[in-house]
Motif scaffolding. Structure first.
Motif, PDB file in Angstrom:
ATOM      1  N   ALA A  71       0.833  -1.204   0.000  1.00 40.76           N
ATOM      2  CA  ALA A  71       0.000   0.000   0.000  1.00 40.76           C
ATOM      3  C   ALA A  71       0.868   1.254   0.000  1.00 40.76           C
ATOM      4  O   ALA A  71       0.551   2.245  -0.676  1.00 40.76           O
ATOM      5  N   THR A  74       2.463   1.723  -3.483  1.00 40.39           N
ATOM      6  CA  THR A  74       1.404   2.121  -4.409  1.00 40.39           C
ATOM      7  C   THR A  74       1.008   3.578  -4.186  1.00 40.39           C
ATOM      8  O   THR A  74       0.812   4.338  -5.143  1.00 40.39           O
ATOM      9  N   PHE A  75       0.918   3.965  -2.926  1.00 38.44           N
ATOM     10  CA  PHE A  75       0.568   5.352  -2.611  1.00 38.44           C
ATOM     11  C   PHE A  75       1.645   6.321  -3.086  1.00 38.44           C
ATOM     12  O   PHE A  75       1.334   7.368  -3.673  1.00 38.44           O
ATOM     13  N   ALA A  79       1.114   9.069  -5.967  1.00 41.30           N
ATOM     14  CA  ALA A  79       1.272  10.495  -5.662  1.00 41.30           C
ATOM     15  C   ALA A  79       2.258  11.163  -6.621  1.00 41.30           C
ATOM     16  O   ALA A  79       2.026  12.294  -7.075  1.00 41.30           O
TER      17      ALA A  79
END
Length: 101
Positions: A71, A74-75, A79
């Motif tokens: 996560a 991926t974040f 971004a």
């Protein structure tokens, strides 16, 4: 361009005012898309060349179901992709006055 030459404008003025204004939008759009494609291949490139980085961290976290690692990567990649596309949109607005922000 033919009309601008007939008016007596220099080649530099023609390129900057007429040619660059119409051609820079396509180049900026493609560069924004290429950032996303670059991040999509980061896992494969880092695995093949054994480079440490976010891709290898993601590749190590997927088989062991390390959800926070997956996560987080991926974040971060999402971004950066959003920031790059926002920068492209702002640059397109600055390059071509016909585009409103």
């Amino acid at each position: 361009m033919r009309t601008a030459r007939a008016k007596g404008l220099t080649e530099r003025a023609i390129v900057l005012r007429h040619v660059a204004r119409n051609s820079v939008n396509a180049a900026l759009s493609m560069s924004g898309l290429q950032v996303g494609f670059m991040f999509a291949g980061v896992l494969v490139v880092e695995s093949v060349f054994s480079w440490p980085g976010l891709g290898s961290y993601l590749g190590a976290g997927i088989p062991v179901s390390d959800f926070p690692a997956v996560a987080g990567v991926t974040f971060v990649l999402g971004a950066v992709h959003i920031a790059a596309n926002t920068a492209v949109d702002i640059l397109q607005g600055a390059a071509d006055p016909r585009i409103t922000l």
